[in-house]
Design an enzyme around this catalytic site. Structure first.
Site, PDB file in Angstrom:
ATOM      1  N   LYS A  83       0.862  -1.192   0.000  1.00 10.26           N
ATOM      2  CA  LYS A  83       0.000   0.000   0.000  1.00 10.26           C
ATOM      3  C   LYS A  83       0.887   1.227   0.000  1.00 10.26           C
ATOM      4  O   LYS A  83       2.009   1.197   0.515  1.00 10.26           O
ATOM      5  CB  LYS A  83      -0.874   0.009   1.262  1.00 10.26           C
ATOM      6  CG  LYS A  83      -2.081   0.886   1.152  1.00 10.26           C
ATOM      7  CD  LYS A  83      -3.111   0.248   0.238  1.00 10.26           C
ATOM      8  CE  LYS A  83      -4.513   0.593   0.581  1.00 10.26           C
ATOM      9  NZ  LYS A  83      -5.439  -0.430   0.089  1.00 10.26           N
TER      10      LYS A  83
HETATM   11  N1  GLU Z   1      -7.050  -0.075  -2.968  1.00 11.21           N
HETATM   12  C1  GLU Z   1      -7.840  -1.234  -3.217  1.00 11.21           C
HETATM   13  C2  GLU Z   1      -7.898  -2.135  -1.997  1.00 11.21           C
HETATM   14  O1  GLU Z   1      -7.764  -1.697  -0.898  1.00 11.21           O
HETATM   15  C3  GLU Z   1      -7.440  -1.949  -4.489  1.00 11.21           C
HETATM   16  C4  GLU Z   1      -6.055  -2.487  -4.533  1.00 11.21           C
HETATM   17  C5  GLU Z   1      -5.669  -3.024  -5.911  1.00 11.21           C
HETATM   18  O2  GLU Z   1      -6.514  -3.069  -6.779  1.00 11.21           O
HETATM   19  O3  GLU Z   1      -4.507  -3.365  -6.076  1.00 11.21           O
HETATM   20  O4  GLU Z   1      -8.154  -3.315  -2.086  1.00 11.21           O
END
Ligand code: GLU
Length: 417
Positions: free
Chosen positions: A106
Site C-alpha cells: 500500500k
Molecule cells: N485499494 C484497493 C484495496 O484496498 C485496491 C487495490 C488493488 O486493486 O490493487 O483493495
C-alpha cells in the site's frame, strides 16, 4: 515508526488473535508481523503559485511471497506510515484469501486532493513515481487506486514509468481507464464485489433484498457503486454519508440522482431529499444493511450498541475497531462481512487487468464480471463454511484462511539463505 499507530495495532492484533489457528510455527508468524519493506520518500512539488511544498510519500510492501506487491495509493492529508503499513498487511491477507498471485502493499502521500489543482496533483504523482522507481515494477510492486486517487493518477504513473523505461508498460499499474489498456469493469469492481457478498449474506440469513433497506457511509468509488447496485436489486437507500456529513432519507433516495447532484456540487451537501444528522444518529438508523465504505475506524465500541442493522458489509478497509468487532460478535447476531473478503472485488479485477496487460489480450465486460463473481462468491462460501464448522466469526474465518494461505506459502518456500 508504524508501531505507534492505532490502526497498525488493530491489524497486528487481528493477526495475533488467530495466529494459533493458522497452522504454522511461531517463526513464520513473526515474519508476518512486520512489513518486508517500508519506504519513506519526500515529494517536493512546485505549486501553482511558485512556492515549493514538500509532501511525505510512503510505500509499504508487507509481503512479496506470492508475487509482486499489490495495493492502492492513497492521497489523504493525515496518511502516515502506520496507516499504510496496516493497509499493506490487509492486502496480503486479502490476496491470500482470494488466492491471487500477489503480495500485499500500500502507498500514501499526505496531501489533500481537494486542495490541489490538476497540475499540482500531476506533479505530486509523477515525482512520487520517480522516487519509487527503484522499488516498483510489473513483477515487483503494482500500484492501484485507493482513497483520493483514480484513473487519472494511474495514467500518470503509467506514463512516468514508461518514459523512464523507454517503452509502454501498462502492467506497471492497475485501475487505468479501459481506453488506456486498463480493463472493463475495474472502476465498478469493488462496489459490485461488496454487493455480491451482500447477496450471499442475505441468502444465509434469509433476507429478501427487494424488501430490504440500507445505509451507506462514503459515496466515493466503492460506496456509490454499492448503493447503485443495491438500489437496482430493490433495496431502499435510507441513509448516505460523505465528507460533507451524514444524511437520512426515511423514504429512500435514488443513488443515481445523488451522483448527478455530485457532478455539479462535488459532495452530497445541498441535495434536497436528504436531511443532515450526526454520525451517531447515522449509524443508529434502523436498516437491514450497513455499508461502511468511507475509511478505517468508523464503527467504534461506543457506536456498536446503537447499530440497528442485520448485515455489515465492510466496503472500506478496517472500518470496525477490534473492540467494536468483539462487542458485535458477542452481543448481536449481525452478519458481518469482513473487509478483506467484502472489498476484495477491487484487487480481483486489478489481477484481471494485470493479466490482460501482460498478455495484451483483452476481455469483455461480461467475462470480467463473471470471473469476479466466481472468485468472490467462492471466497465468501469458503469463509462461511469455515466459520460455521469451526464456530468462529466471519472475520476470524477470513483472517485464518487469508493469513493461512500467505503463511503456508512462506513456510513452503522456506527461509533464505
Ligand atoms: N485499494 C484497493 C484495496 O484496498 C485496491 C487495490 C488493488 O486493486 O490493487 O483493495
Amino acid at each position: 515508526m508504524f508501531e505507534d499507530s492505532l490502526f497498525y495495532q488493530q491489524a497486528l492484533q487481528q493477526l495475533e488473535t488467530v495466529a494459533d489457528r493458522v497452522g504454522v510455527n511461531k517463526g513464520t508468524i513473526d515474519r508476518l508481523k512486520a512489513p518486508k519493506r517500508s519506504i519513506i520518500v519526500t515529494v517536493p512539488v512546485r505549486m501553482d503559485n511558485g512556492d515549493v511544498k514538500v509532501f511525505n510519500g510512503y510505500r509499504v510492501q508487507h509481503s512479496l511471497t506470492a508475487g509482486p506487491g499489490k495495493g492502492g495509493l492513497r492521497y489523504s492529508p493525515n496518511v502516515d506510515l502506520g496507516e499504510v503499513a496496516a493497509l499493506a498487511m490487509f492486502m496480503s491477507w486479502k490476496c491470500g484469501l482470494v488466492h491471487l498471485p500477489f503480495g500485499g502493499a500500500k502507498g500514501g502521500i499526505n496531501c489533500n486532493p481537494r486542495e490541489l489543482s490538476a497540475g499540482e496533483m500531476e506533479r505530486v504523482t509523477r515525482r512520487f513515481t520517480q522516487e519509487m522507481l527503484p522499488f516498483i515494477g510489473p513483477n515487483v510492486d503494482v500500484m492501484a487506486p485507493d482513497m483520493g486517487t483514480g484513473e487519472r493518477e494511474m495514467a500518470w504513473i503509467y506514463d512516468t514509468y514508461s518514459m523512464h523505461l523507454g517503452a509502454s508498460c501498462p502492467q506497471i499499474v492497475t485501475g487505468k481507464s479501459a481506453a488506456l489498456y486498463g480493463t472493463l469493469g475495474r472502476r465498478e469492481a469493488t462496489g459490485r464485489g461488496v454487493v455480491y457478498c451482500i447477496e450471499e449474506a442475505a441468502r444465509a440469513i434469509d433476507l429478501k433484498l427487494s424488501k430490504a433497506s440500507a445505509i451507506v457511509q462514503g459515496f466515493g468509488n466503492v460506496g456509490s457503486v454499492a448503493a447503485v447496485e443495491l438500489a437496482m436489486r430493490g433495496v431502499k437507500i435510507k441513509g448516505v454519508a460523505d465528507v460533507s456529513g451524514c444524511y437520512i432519507a426515511e423514504d429512500g433516495v435514488d443513488p443515481m440522482d445523488l451522483l448527478t447532484h455530485m457532478e455539479t456540487h462535488k459532495t452530497l451537501e445541498g441535495y434536497p431529499a436528504i436531511a443532515k444528522i450526526s454520525k451517531e444518529e447515522f449509524f443508529a438508523i434502523d436498516c437491514d444493511i450497513l455499508v461502511p465504505a468511507a475509511m478505517e475506524r468508523q464503527i467504534t465500541a461506543e457506536m456498536a450498541p446503537n447499530l440497528r442493522c442485520r448485515i455489515i458489509a465492510e466496503g472500506a478497509n478496517g472500518p470496525t475497531t477490534n473492540e467494536a468487532d468483539a462487542w458485535i460478535n458477542e452481543n448481536t447476531d449481525i452478519f458481518l462481512i469482513p473487509d478483506i473478503l467484502c472489498n476484495a472485488g477491487g484487487v480481483i479485477v486489478s489481477y484481471f487487468e494485470w493479466v490482460q496487460d501482460m498478455q495484451m489480450f483483452f476481455w469483455s465486460a461480461q467475462e470480467v464480471d463473471s470471473r469476479l463473481q466466481q472468485l468472490i462468491r467462492r471466497a465468501f462460501l469458503a469463509c462461511h463454511h469455515y466459520a460455521r464448522n469451526e464456530n468462529v466469526s466471519m472475520r476470524e474465518a477470513a483472517l485464518i484462511l487469508g493469513i493461512g494461505q500467505v503463511a503456508q506459502e512462506k513456510a513452503a518456500r522456506g527461509l533464505f539463505p
